[in-house]
Scaffold this motif. Structure first.
Motif, PDB file in Angstrom:
ATOM      1  N   ARG A  35      -8.299  12.986   0.165  1.00  0.00           N
ATOM      2  CA  ARG A  35      -9.176  11.824   0.123  1.00  0.00           C
ATOM      3  C   ARG A  35      -9.392  11.301   1.532  1.00  0.00           C
ATOM      4  O   ARG A  35      -8.452  11.185   2.307  1.00  0.00           O
ATOM      5  CB  ARG A  35      -8.561  10.709  -0.713  1.00  0.00           C
ATOM      6  N   THR A  36     -10.626  10.980   1.842  1.00  0.00           N
ATOM      7  CA  THR A  36     -10.975  10.407   3.133  1.00  0.00           C
ATOM      8  C   THR A  36     -11.180   8.911   2.964  1.00  0.00           C
ATOM      9  O   THR A  36     -11.878   8.483   2.045  1.00  0.00           O
ATOM     10  CB  THR A  36     -12.267  11.043   3.683  1.00  0.00           C
ATOM     11  N   HIS A  37     -10.547   8.118   3.831  1.00  0.00           N
ATOM     12  CA  HIS A  37     -10.661   6.667   3.791  1.00  0.00           C
ATOM     13  C   HIS A  37     -11.216   6.147   5.121  1.00  0.00           C
ATOM     14  O   HIS A  37     -10.950   6.729   6.169  1.00  0.00           O
ATOM     15  CB  HIS A  37      -9.292   6.016   3.567  1.00  0.00           C
ATOM     16  N   LEU A  38     -11.939   5.051   5.054  1.00  0.00           N
ATOM     17  CA  LEU A  38     -12.391   4.340   6.240  1.00  0.00           C
ATOM     18  C   LEU A  38     -11.659   3.011   6.273  1.00  0.00           C
ATOM     19  O   LEU A  38     -11.717   2.232   5.316  1.00  0.00           O
ATOM     20  CB  LEU A  38     -13.904   4.098   6.197  1.00  0.00           C
ATOM     21  N   VAL A  39     -10.947   2.762   7.372  1.00  0.00           N
ATOM     22  CA  VAL A  39     -10.205   1.519   7.557  1.00  0.00           C
ATOM     23  C   VAL A  39     -10.860   0.770   8.713  1.00  0.00           C
ATOM     24  O   VAL A  39     -11.036   1.332   9.793  1.00  0.00           O
ATOM     25  CB  VAL A  39      -8.718   1.789   7.872  1.00  0.00           C
ATOM     26  N   ILE A  65      -0.885   4.965   8.442  1.00  0.00           N
ATOM     27  CA  ILE A  65      -1.166   3.669   7.838  1.00  0.00           C
ATOM     28  C   ILE A  65      -0.540   3.646   6.453  1.00  0.00           C
ATOM     29  O   ILE A  65      -0.756   4.558   5.653  1.00  0.00           O
ATOM     30  CB  ILE A  65      -2.681   3.421   7.729  1.00  0.00           C
ATOM     31  N   THR A  66       0.244   2.618   6.184  1.00  0.00           N
ATOM     32  CA  THR A  66       0.808   2.422   4.857  1.00  0.00           C
ATOM     33  C   THR A  66      -0.038   1.366   4.167  1.00  0.00           C
ATOM     34  O   THR A  66      -0.217   0.262   4.686  1.00  0.00           O
ATOM     35  CB  THR A  66       2.269   1.967   4.933  1.00  0.00           C
ATOM     36  N   TRP A  67      -0.604   1.738   3.013  1.00  0.00           N
ATOM     37  CA  TRP A  67      -1.514   0.869   2.262  1.00  0.00           C
ATOM     38  C   TRP A  67      -1.269   1.086   0.774  1.00  0.00           C
ATOM     39  O   TRP A  67      -1.353   2.208   0.303  1.00  0.00           O
ATOM     40  CB  TRP A  67      -2.955   1.201   2.637  1.00  0.00           C
ATOM     41  N   ARG A  68      -0.902   0.029   0.068  1.00  0.00           N
ATOM     42  CA  ARG A  68      -0.639   0.093  -1.374  1.00  0.00           C
ATOM     43  C   ARG A  68       0.350   1.200  -1.739  1.00  0.00           C
ATOM     44  O   ARG A  68       0.195   1.900  -2.736  1.00  0.00           O
ATOM     45  CB  ARG A  68      -1.932   0.297  -2.145  1.00  0.00           C
ATOM     46  N   GLY A  69       1.343   1.391  -0.877  1.00  0.00           N
ATOM     47  CA  GLY A  69       2.364   2.411  -1.129  1.00  0.00           C
ATOM     48  C   GLY A  69       1.932   3.828  -0.798  1.00  0.00           C
ATOM     49  O   GLY A  69       2.674   4.775  -1.035  1.00  0.00           O
ATOM     50  N   LYS A  70       0.743   3.989  -0.241  1.00  0.00           N
ATOM     51  CA  LYS A  70       0.234   5.308   0.127  1.00  0.00           C
ATOM     52  C   LYS A  70       0.275   5.465   1.638  1.00  0.00           C
ATOM     53  O   LYS A  70       0.209   4.489   2.376  1.00  0.00           O
ATOM     54  CB  LYS A  70      -1.200   5.480  -0.369  1.00  0.00           C
ATOM     55  N   SER A  71       0.357   6.713   2.094  1.00  0.00           N
ATOM     56  CA  SER A  71       0.332   7.009   3.525  1.00  0.00           C
ATOM     57  C   SER A  71      -0.998   7.644   3.882  1.00  0.00           C
ATOM     58  O   SER A  71      -1.376   8.668   3.307  1.00  0.00           O
ATOM     59  CB  SER A  71       1.466   7.959   3.902  1.00  0.00           C
ATOM     60  N   LEU A  72      -1.693   7.023   4.827  1.00  0.00           N
ATOM     61  CA  LEU A  72      -2.965   7.541   5.330  1.00  0.00           C
ATOM     62  C   LEU A  72      -2.756   7.967   6.774  1.00  0.00           C
ATOM     63  O   LEU A  72      -2.236   7.189   7.577  1.00  0.00           O
ATOM     64  CB  LEU A  72      -4.054   6.468   5.262  1.00  0.00           C
ATOM     65  N   ILE A  73      -3.156   9.171   7.114  1.00  0.00           N
ATOM     66  CA  ILE A  73      -2.993   9.687   8.470  1.00  0.00           C
ATOM     67  C   ILE A  73      -4.298   9.481   9.233  1.00  0.00           C
ATOM     68  O   ILE A  73      -5.364   9.909   8.775  1.00  0.00           O
ATOM     69  CB  ILE A  73      -2.596  11.168   8.447  1.00  0.00           C
ATOM     70  N   ARG A 113      -3.750  -5.473   2.829  1.00  0.00           N
ATOM     71  CA  ARG A 113      -2.606  -5.568   3.739  1.00  0.00           C
ATOM     72  C   ARG A 113      -2.192  -4.153   4.134  1.00  0.00           C
ATOM     73  O   ARG A 113      -1.956  -3.311   3.259  1.00  0.00           O
ATOM     74  CB  ARG A 113      -1.459  -6.282   3.018  1.00  0.00           C
ATOM     75  N   ILE A 114      -2.123  -3.876   5.443  1.00  0.00           N
ATOM     76  CA  ILE A 114      -1.732  -2.548   5.930  1.00  0.00           C
ATOM     77  C   ILE A 114      -0.641  -2.678   6.999  1.00  0.00           C
ATOM     78  O   ILE A 114      -0.453  -3.733   7.588  1.00  0.00           O
ATOM     79  CB  ILE A 114      -2.921  -1.758   6.518  1.00  0.00           C
ATOM     80  N   LEU A 132     -13.452  -4.876  17.020  1.00  0.00           N
ATOM     81  CA  LEU A 132     -13.091  -4.177  15.787  1.00  0.00           C
ATOM     82  C   LEU A 132     -12.750  -2.736  16.110  1.00  0.00           C
ATOM     83  O   LEU A 132     -13.143  -2.202  17.145  1.00  0.00           O
ATOM     84  CB  LEU A 132     -14.254  -4.191  14.790  1.00  0.00           C
ATOM     85  N   VAL A 133     -12.050  -2.100  15.192  1.00  0.00           N
ATOM     86  CA  VAL A 133     -11.794  -0.672  15.304  1.00  0.00           C
ATOM     87  C   VAL A 133     -11.961  -0.055  13.918  1.00  0.00           C
ATOM     88  O   VAL A 133     -11.536  -0.623  12.915  1.00  0.00           O
ATOM     89  CB  VAL A 133     -10.399  -0.381  15.920  1.00  0.00           C
ATOM     90  N   GLU A 134     -12.630   1.103  13.878  1.00  0.00           N
ATOM     91  CA  GLU A 134     -12.808   1.869  12.638  1.00  0.00           C
ATOM     92  C   GLU A 134     -11.917   3.090  12.726  1.00  0.00           C
ATOM     93  O   GLU A 134     -11.892   3.787  13.744  1.00  0.00           O
ATOM     94  CB  GLU A 134     -14.257   2.311  12.460  1.00  0.00           C
ATOM     95  N   LEU A 135     -11.181   3.356  11.649  1.00  0.00           N
ATOM     96  CA  LEU A 135     -10.260   4.482  11.609  1.00  0.00           C
ATOM     97  C   LEU A 135     -10.635   5.395  10.454  1.00  0.00           C
ATOM     98  O   LEU A 135     -10.735   4.937   9.309  1.00  0.00           O
ATOM     99  CB  LEU A 135      -8.826   3.979  11.419  1.00  0.00           C
ATOM    100  N   ASP A 136     -10.859   6.667  10.736  1.00  0.00           N
ATOM    101  CA  ASP A 136     -11.063   7.662   9.688  1.00  0.00           C
ATOM    102  C   ASP A 136      -9.688   8.214   9.348  1.00  0.00           C
ATOM    103  O   ASP A 136      -8.963   8.677  10.234  1.00  0.00           O
ATOM    104  CB  ASP A 136     -11.967   8.796  10.167  1.00  0.00           C
ATOM    105  N   CYS A 137      -9.322   8.167   8.086  1.00  0.00           N
ATOM    106  CA  CYS A 137      -7.970   8.546   7.647  1.00  0.00           C
ATOM    107  C   CYS A 137      -8.049   9.549   6.503  1.00  0.00           C
ATOM    108  O   CYS A 137      -9.038   9.603   5.773  1.00  0.00           O
ATOM    109  CB  CYS A 137      -7.201   7.321   7.184  1.00  0.00           C
ATOM    110  N   VAL A 138      -6.961  10.298   6.332  1.00  0.00           N
ATOM    111  CA  VAL A 138      -6.863  11.276   5.259  1.00  0.00           C
ATOM    112  C   VAL A 138      -5.576  11.037   4.493  1.00  0.00           C
ATOM    113  O   VAL A 138      -4.528  10.774   5.084  1.00  0.00           O
ATOM    114  CB  VAL A 138      -6.877  12.718   5.833  1.00  0.00           C
ATOM    115  N   GLN A 139      -5.678  11.138   3.179  1.00  0.00           N
ATOM    116  CA  GLN A 139      -4.512  11.061   2.302  1.00  0.00           C
ATOM    117  C   GLN A 139      -4.504  12.312   1.456  1.00  0.00           C
ATOM    118  O   GLN A 139      -5.492  12.656   0.804  1.00  0.00           O
ATOM    119  CB  GLN A 139      -4.589   9.838   1.389  1.00  0.00           C
TER     120      GLN A 139
END
Length: 105
Positions: free
Chosen positions: A57-61, A76-84, A9-10, A96-103
């Motif tokens: 940390r790099t995340h793929l959403v 993006i707010t995910w599990r209480g974390k903020s991903l830019i 859930r995001i 679909l859309v792929e998002l490269d994010c950094v935390q």
């Protein structure tokens, strides 16, 4: 993509700038999407940022294409974390859309 893979859930929010009436601006957050996505941590590295030790940390959403397309700089707010969001790769054919994010931790 199998819909069963969208298990996380995001919420995606975007900074909105409004005129304050006296020559400045007011910044507020506007939620542009709330729903399900696939989130995976891709890599992590330690470094020095602003004179302090940080872990980046790099995340793929991956998510279905929402009504308002995400942009670079959204949060993006995910599990209480903020991903830019750093990069957006839409796949209009698959909706679909792929998002490269950094935390930063």
């Amino acid at each position: 993509m199998n819909p069963g893979e969208l298990r996380e859930r995001i919420t995606i929010s975007r900074a909105v700038f409004e005129d304050d009436g006296i020559g400045g601006s007011i910044t507020s957050e506007s939620i542009i999407f709330s729903g399900w996505a696939s989130v995976a941590a891709k890599k992590s590295k330690d470094g020095l940022l602003g004179g302090r030790d940080v872990e980046v940390r790099t995340h793929l959403v991956i998510m279905r294409m929402p009504g308002t397309e995400p942009q670079k700089g959204d949060v993006i707010t995910w599990r209480g974390k903020s991903l830019i969001v750093k990069a957006v790769r839409p796949d209009y054919r698959a909706a679909l859309v792929e998002l490269d994010c950094v935390q930063e931790a």
